[in-house]
Write a protein that holds these residues in place. Structure first.
Motif, PDB file in Angstrom:
ATOM      1  N   UNK A 167       0.090  -1.274   0.055  1.00 35.01           N
ATOM      2  CA  UNK A 167      -0.175   0.037  -0.644  1.00 35.01           C
ATOM      3  C   UNK A 167       0.872   1.777  -0.209  1.00 35.01           C
ATOM      4  N   UNK A 168       2.309   1.021   0.144  1.00 36.24           N
ATOM      5  CA  UNK A 168       3.041   2.291   0.297  1.00 36.24           C
ATOM      6  C   UNK A 168       4.537   1.676  -0.156  1.00 36.24           C
ATOM      7  N   UNK A 169       4.850   2.621  -0.330  1.00 35.01           N
ATOM      8  CA  UNK A 169       6.671   2.317  -0.717  1.00 35.01           C
ATOM      9  C   UNK A 169       7.435   1.770   0.922  1.00 35.01           C
ATOM     10  N   UNK A 170       8.130   1.211   0.528  1.00 36.58           N
ATOM     11  CA  UNK A 170       8.437   0.392   1.776  1.00 36.58           C
ATOM     12  C   UNK A 170      10.054  -0.092   2.178  1.00 36.58           C
ATOM     13  N   UNK A 171      10.971   0.223   3.365  1.00 37.95           N
ATOM     14  CA  UNK A 171      12.127  -0.866   3.193  1.00 37.95           C
ATOM     15  C   UNK A 171      11.943  -2.072   3.974  1.00 37.95           C
ATOM     16  N   UNK A 172      12.149  -3.166   2.360  1.00 43.88           N
ATOM     17  CA  UNK A 172      11.387  -4.994   3.440  1.00 43.88           C
ATOM     18  C   UNK A 172      12.475  -4.848   4.951  1.00 43.88           C
ATOM     19  N   UNK A 173      12.220  -5.914   5.220  1.00 45.10           N
ATOM     20  CA  UNK A 173      12.366  -6.113   6.960  1.00 45.10           C
ATOM     21  C   UNK A 173      13.258  -6.777   6.547  1.00 45.10           C
ATOM     22  N   UNK A 174      11.869  -8.490   6.127  1.00 45.45           N
ATOM     23  CA  UNK A 174      12.317  -9.870   5.813  1.00 45.45           C
ATOM     24  C   UNK A 174      13.548  -9.631   5.340  1.00 45.45           C
ATOM     25  N   UNK A 175      13.898 -11.205   5.848  1.00 45.63           N
ATOM     26  CA  UNK A 175      15.096 -11.560   5.104  1.00 45.63           C
ATOM     27  C   UNK A 175      15.052 -11.747   4.271  1.00 45.63           C
ATOM     28  N   UNK A 176      13.987 -11.926   2.691  1.00 44.42           N
ATOM     29  CA  UNK A 176      14.486 -11.548   1.130  1.00 44.42           C
ATOM     30  C   UNK A 176      13.388 -12.358   0.893  1.00 44.42           C
ATOM     31  N   UNK A 177      12.459 -11.354  -0.365  1.00 45.19           N
ATOM     32  CA  UNK A 177      11.642 -12.221  -1.197  1.00 45.19           C
ATOM     33  C   UNK A 177      11.387 -11.652  -1.967  1.00 45.19           C
ATOM     34  N   UNK A 178      10.519 -12.062  -2.942  1.00 51.02           N
ATOM     35  CA  UNK A 178       9.922 -11.764  -3.964  1.00 51.02           C
ATOM     36  C   UNK A 178       9.405 -10.970  -4.467  1.00 51.02           C
ATOM     37  N   UNK A 179       9.611 -10.528  -5.972  1.00 49.81           N
ATOM     38  CA  UNK A 179       8.212  -9.091  -6.101  1.00 49.81           C
ATOM     39  C   UNK A 179       7.908  -8.660  -7.111  1.00 49.81           C
ATOM     40  N   UNK A 180       6.267  -8.842  -7.163  1.00 52.16           N
ATOM     41  CA  UNK A 180       6.392  -8.474  -8.897  1.00 52.16           C
ATOM     42  C   UNK A 180       5.813  -7.013  -8.872  1.00 52.16           C
ATOM     43  N   UNK A 181       7.225  -6.348 -10.072  1.00 54.24           N
ATOM     44  CA  UNK A 181       6.799  -4.732 -10.165  1.00 54.24           C
ATOM     45  C   UNK A 181       6.521  -5.093 -12.095  1.00 54.24           C
TER      46      UNK A 181
END
Length: 727
Positions: free
Chosen positions: A266-280
């Motif tokens: 819902x907003x721009x953010x900095x990832x806190x989770x160790x790692x993840x894949x995102x569809x951009x």
């Protein structure tokens, strides 16, 4: 750092900022419009905005503008057709007055909240009623011609009532020469000469054309609507270990949010989770999921592909990546292409001239040559309908809107029709080197000092460079940290634009500058050997005395060669303009088959761009602060999406996905858009010319005249929509 290239500000995907320029939409009305306040005139009213309902084409945007502009106290007014938004600068007390004026013009205003959906049956009711009455009238006419003639008169009056009412509303609001006015005059005239069946057919075809225009307009706006739909309405906020569902307007920087697998940010953010894949893909055009590590930024609208993630919110409400792109699209509408502005001015004279010509066609033959009145009045009315400029006026904005939307799909944000037109003319491209053609992540390859150890020289250099985000500066600091060196603090840092940087380290003055900017022969042979190998060399001086050199090497972007080859296939020449040394530039230029100019300061780049632009239209591609003046000097400035705020501000277009291959795609799309505009103008004027001749010869009549106008409008819009299907 002072490097052969330039110092830079921190790169950020949040930097898409544009300044709006006042403009108005093209339309079918030819009446003059009051001008907006002058650029230097202060605006004292409050800025208000609404969503306009009921707009089918760009003509509607002008009608709404005219309605609001008539109100005393309104300072600025603008309708953005792509996002259906009305912006007004006026006292807050005028809100109800503005809403009433727009309502009187036949449109409705609402706040940004989603509108209640109206059933398709209700929307199409006037058209259905007229179609049923036409069928009934035709049936009656088959058995009783006199009653059938009366039935057609009633059908015409029923269909004419809402159109005439709208024409009168628009006249009161300053829009005199509209399609509603032309239709009303033609229908009433047809009734007066006894062409009752054709009068009702004209109205039926007009309503069908309006429905088709509305459908086409919605198709053109689908890209923007899809972008607006990327943001979810609510978010899951995590506070003190507790989860709560809040609206996105309640989010603030620093909040921690949680997004489930398959959910959108819902907003721009900095990832806190160790790692993840995102569809951009919806934002950048990148077809494959992007791997993000903890601490990396992820834009709003991206989808978490494979897992539940937590992020630290970066953007305020209304300032996310999606919001900025939407603002860019709105502002792009304001920057209209020269051909679009010409067509708009032309249409203002075209309609009254056509009405005068139609009147002369109806009067001169009977008065001067004793020709039958009925026949020539009929031809004058047909000419009136043929002369409607709808198809001509929409030919350019429809193509440009589709072109801008198609560009956004491939990750290229173009700042308006003027920039798109210039892109289509480009025959040369000038590239910055570091961060544009190269990956922008160089590494230290060699350290040489005759008086200090490698570690001591590297420590001095890292102390001066710490805090800088320039790729070469980062490389030096990272190398010092990798070696486990303790970097002392520096003070009084001062950038020497285009040549170096200096600071005080432990009470001594340390200067870092490009090898070619320091007059000393002590390290000439080493510098020459390293530069011949394609490396960038900087000198580290202590209290004005050179103490050693540091060599760094950057690598080409993976897509650089493919991008340059694609430009060559389009017949576009390329040149590298860089502040780096000639040998390092030659190494990169040789790999890509480009010419180059090296050792350039920012002002040198501007002069080079100006000289090259005299030969042929030139696009300047860069990403740094020092590229901004050259971008402004070029025919078109194009910023890489990961570039600095200044570069993005100065550019006419930005490659948001940071891929060079998008450059050739965008230029090809710009060329296709201008070919589409030429086709649309040919369709609009060609059909009118054909039916003008056939009408004067008595071959075609009223219903074919309105069919020609409606058909041309639909053809033009459908042709423009082809741009959205480009891959």
């Amino acid at each position: 750092m002072s490097t052969p290239e330039r110092p830079r500000q921190a790169p950020s995907f949040t930097a898409l900022k544009l300044k709006p320029l006042p403009a108005r939409e093209a339309c079918c009305c030819a009446g003059g419009c009051e001008s907006e306040p002058a650029a230097g005139q202060p605006v004292t009213g409050q800025s208000m905005s609404w969503i306009v309902e009921g707009m089918d084409c760009a003509a509607c945007a002008r009608k709404v503008e005219n309605a609001v502009r008539q109100l005393a106290g309104v300072e600025q007014v603008q309708v953005l057709f792509a996002t259906q938004k009305l912006r007004v600068s006026a006292p807050e007390s005028m809100r109800r007055q503005i809403e009433a004026a727009v309502g009187a013009a036949g449109y409705a205003l609402r706040d940004a909240a989603p509108a209640a959906k109206t059933s398709r049956m209700r929307e199409s009711l006037p058209l259905l009623i007229l179609m049923i009455m036409m069928v009934i009238s035709w049936g009656i006419a088959q058995f009783t011609p006199s009653f059938g003639n009366f039935a057609f008169i009633v059908t015409t009056l029923v269909g004419l009532l809402p159109i005439t009412r709208q024409a009168l509303r628009l006249m009161r609001n300053g829009s005199i020469f509209t399609i509603e006015t032309l239709m009303s005059v033609a229908a009433v005239g047809a009734l007066c000469i006894g062409a009752t069946e054709e009068a009702s057919m004209v109205l039926l075809l007009f309503l069908i054309g309006e429905k088709l225009e509305g459908w086409a307009a919605n198709r053109a706006r689908q890209g923007v609507s899809a972008l607006m739909a990327l943001k979810p309405e609510t978010a899951t906020r995590v506070k003190d270990g507790e989860r709560e569902t809040v609206t996105i307007s309640a989010l603030r920087p620093g909040d921690v949010i949680e997004v489930a697998a398959g959910g959108r940010l819902p907003a721009d953010g900095t990832l806190l989770t160790a790692g993840a894949s995102f569809d951009e893909s919806a934002l950048t055009g990148e077809s494959l999921p992007v791997e993000r590590e903890a601490g990396e930024k992820v834009p709003a609208g991206a989808t978490s592909v494979d897992r539940l993630v937590q992020l630290n919110v970066l953007s305020m409400p209304g300032e996310s990546a999606i919001d900025r792109i939407l603002r860019l699209i709105e502002e792009a509408e304001e920057r209209r292409a020269p051909v679009e502005r010409f067509i708009d001015r032309f249409s203002r004279l075209y309609t009254p001239v056509i009405m005068l010509v139609a009147l002369l066609v109806a009067l001169i033959p009977p008065l001067l040559f004793a020709a039958p009145w009925g026949e020539w009045i009929y031809k004058g009315l047909a000419l009136l309908l043929i002369g409607c400029p709808c198809a001509l006026v929409i030919s350019t904005p429809a193509a440009i809107t589709s072109g801008l939307a198609a560009a956004a799909r491939i990750g290229a944000l173009v700042k308006g029709g003027a920039a798109l037109e210039q892109l289509g003319r480009v025959r040369q491209v000038a590239f910055d080197k570091t961060g544009t053609l190269t990956a922008g992540k160089p590494q230290v390859t060699h350290i040489c000092s005759q008086e200090l150890t490698e570690e001591a020289l590297l420590t001095l250099a890292a102390a001066v460079e710490q805090g800088s985000t320039h790729p070469l500066a980062l490389a030096i600091v990272n190398e010092a940290r990798h070696r486990g060196l303790a970097i002392p603090p520096a003070s009084a840092q001062r950038t020497l634009t285009g040549s170096g940087i200096e600071a005080e380290v432990e009470g001594q003055q340390v200067l870092i500058c490009a090898a070619g900017k320091f007059a000393d022969d002590r390290y000439r042979s080493q510098i020459q050997a390293l530069e011949e190998a394609g490396q960038t060399v900087v000198i580290v001086a202590l209290n004005g005395e050179p103490k050693g050199i540091v060599a760094l090497r950057d690598t080409l972007r993976e897509d650089a060669r493919e991008a340059v080859d694609a430009l060559h296939r389009l017949g576009i020449k390329g040149v590298i303009l860089t502040g780096d040394n000639p040998r390092a530039a030659a190494a990169i230029a040789g790999e890509l088959g480009l010419t180059f100019q090296a050792g350039l300061l920012p002002e040198d780049k501007v002069r080079s761009v100006a000289a090259l632009s005299q030969r042929a239209p030139l696009a300047m591609v860069g990403d740094g602060i020092n590229d901004a003046p050259a971008m402004k000097a070029a025919t078109v400035g194009i910023a890489m999406g990961g570039g600095t705020d200044v570069a993005l501000e100065a550019a006419d277009a930005a490659l948001t996905h940071n891929r060079l291959t998008g450059l050739a795609q965008t230029i090809a799309l710009a060329r296709a858009t201008h070919a589409n505009i030429r086709q649309n103008i040919a369709i609009a004027l060609g059909l009118k010319a054909i039916f003008l001749v056939t009408t004067l010869l008595g071959i075609t009549g009223l219903w074919l005249a309105v069919l020609a106008d409606t058909g041309a409008t639909v053809l033009v819009t459908a042709n423009a929509l082809r741009l959205l299907r480009r891959r």
